[in-house]
Design a protein around this motif. Structure first.
Motif, PDB file in Angstrom:
ATOM      1  N   ASP A 168      47.135  37.809  49.769  1.00 55.81           N
ATOM      2  CA  ASP A 168      48.195  38.885  50.517  1.00 55.81           C
ATOM      3  C   ASP A 168      49.494  39.210  49.624  1.00 55.81           C
ATOM      4  O   ASP A 168      50.279  40.250  49.906  1.00 55.81           O
ATOM      5  CB  ASP A 168      48.505  38.379  51.768  1.00 55.81           C
ATOM      6  N   HIS A 169      49.473  38.602  48.560  1.00 60.20           N
ATOM      7  CA  HIS A 169      50.681  38.709  47.840  1.00 60.20           C
ATOM      8  C   HIS A 169      50.661  40.164  47.247  1.00 60.20           C
ATOM      9  O   HIS A 169      49.594  40.537  46.614  1.00 60.20           O
ATOM     10  CB  HIS A 169      50.829  37.875  46.749  1.00 60.20           C
ATOM     11  N   VAL A 170      52.103  40.826  47.105  1.00 59.50           N
ATOM     12  CA  VAL A 170      52.079  42.055  46.800  1.00 59.50           C
ATOM     13  C   VAL A 170      51.561  42.417  45.188  1.00 59.50           C
ATOM     14  O   VAL A 170      51.109  43.375  44.780  1.00 59.50           O
ATOM     15  CB  VAL A 170      53.800  42.475  46.673  1.00 59.50           C
ATOM     16  N   ALA A 171      51.575  41.219  44.019  1.00 65.35           N
ATOM     17  CA  ALA A 171      51.080  41.383  42.944  1.00 65.35           C
ATOM     18  C   ALA A 171      49.630  40.917  42.854  1.00 65.35           C
ATOM     19  O   ALA A 171      49.150  41.195  41.644  1.00 65.35           O
ATOM     20  CB  ALA A 171      51.949  40.197  42.076  1.00 65.35           C
ATOM     21  N   ILE A 172      49.045  40.832  43.819  1.00 64.22           N
ATOM     22  CA  ILE A 172      47.565  40.517  43.777  1.00 64.22           C
ATOM     23  C   ILE A 172      46.874  41.627  44.713  1.00 64.22           C
ATOM     24  O   ILE A 172      47.356  41.869  45.644  1.00 64.22           O
ATOM     25  CB  ILE A 172      47.218  39.126  44.452  1.00 64.22           C
ATOM     26  N   ASP A 173      45.793  42.137  44.289  1.00 71.19           N
ATOM     27  CA  ASP A 173      45.115  43.297  44.756  1.00 71.19           C
ATOM     28  C   ASP A 173      43.618  43.139  44.636  1.00 71.19           C
ATOM     29  O   ASP A 173      42.865  43.541  43.881  1.00 71.19           O
ATOM     30  CB  ASP A 173      45.567  44.799  44.079  1.00 71.19           C
ATOM     31  N   THR A 174      43.199  41.669  45.369  1.00 77.24           N
ATOM     32  CA  THR A 174      41.676  41.331  45.285  1.00 77.24           C
ATOM     33  C   THR A 174      41.691  40.550  46.487  1.00 77.24           C
ATOM     34  O   THR A 174      42.479  40.248  47.363  1.00 77.24           O
ATOM     35  CB  THR A 174      41.412  40.683  43.927  1.00 77.24           C
ATOM     36  N   SER A 175      40.293  40.141  46.744  1.00 75.47           N
ATOM     37  CA  SER A 175      39.889  39.322  47.911  1.00 75.47           C
ATOM     38  C   SER A 175      40.279  37.982  47.817  1.00 75.47           C
ATOM     39  O   SER A 175      40.344  37.481  46.673  1.00 75.47           O
ATOM     40  CB  SER A 175      38.351  39.666  48.079  1.00 75.47           C
ATOM     41  N   ASP A 176      40.111  37.254  49.148  1.00 77.29           N
ATOM     42  CA  ASP A 176      40.522  36.075  49.373  1.00 77.29           C
ATOM     43  C   ASP A 176      39.354  35.062  48.386  1.00 77.29           C
ATOM     44  O   ASP A 176      39.705  34.129  47.593  1.00 77.29           O
ATOM     45  CB  ASP A 176      40.148  35.426  50.620  1.00 77.29           C
TER      46      ASP A 176
END
Length: 103
Positions: free
Chosen positions: A30-38
């Motif tokens: 969920d971090h703003v710098a991460i754009d991928t799935s759990d």
């Protein structure tokens, strides 16, 4: 130096853990710098842990290790799983890769 097993998210995860402390997989995803799935974050953290760059601290949370910090500073080679000997011709970049001075 990064290793072939590392994916695009490995450096970002290490940078976040270094700057902000321990995180759960869900919070990292969920971090703003991460754009991928759990699931991608979970696999990446698991690989980082297998290679000693992070450690699981319980309940799906991870923190960076001394080796992980060394990797970010360009002092630890993730490919070899070993500390890099002092090299006065190179300085660590903010991303952990090594850059030569004046060459």
């Amino acid at each position: 130096m990064s290793a072939k097993w590392m994916n695009i998210w490995a450096d970002r995860i290490l940078e976040i853990l270094s700057a902000e402390g321990g995180y759960t997989v869900g919070d990292l995803a969920d971090h703003v710098a991460i754009d991928t799935s759990d699931s991608t974050v979970s696999r990446t953290c698991s690989r980082l842990a297998d290679h000693g760059l992070v450690r699981e601290i319980g309940n799906g949370a991870y923190e960076i290790t001394e080796e992980g910090e060394g990797y970010l500073r360009g002092e630890y080679d993730a490919r070899k799983g070993a500390w890099i000997e002092n090299n006065t011709d190179a300085t660590p970049s903010p991303t952990g890769s090594r850059e030569t001075n004046g060459v």
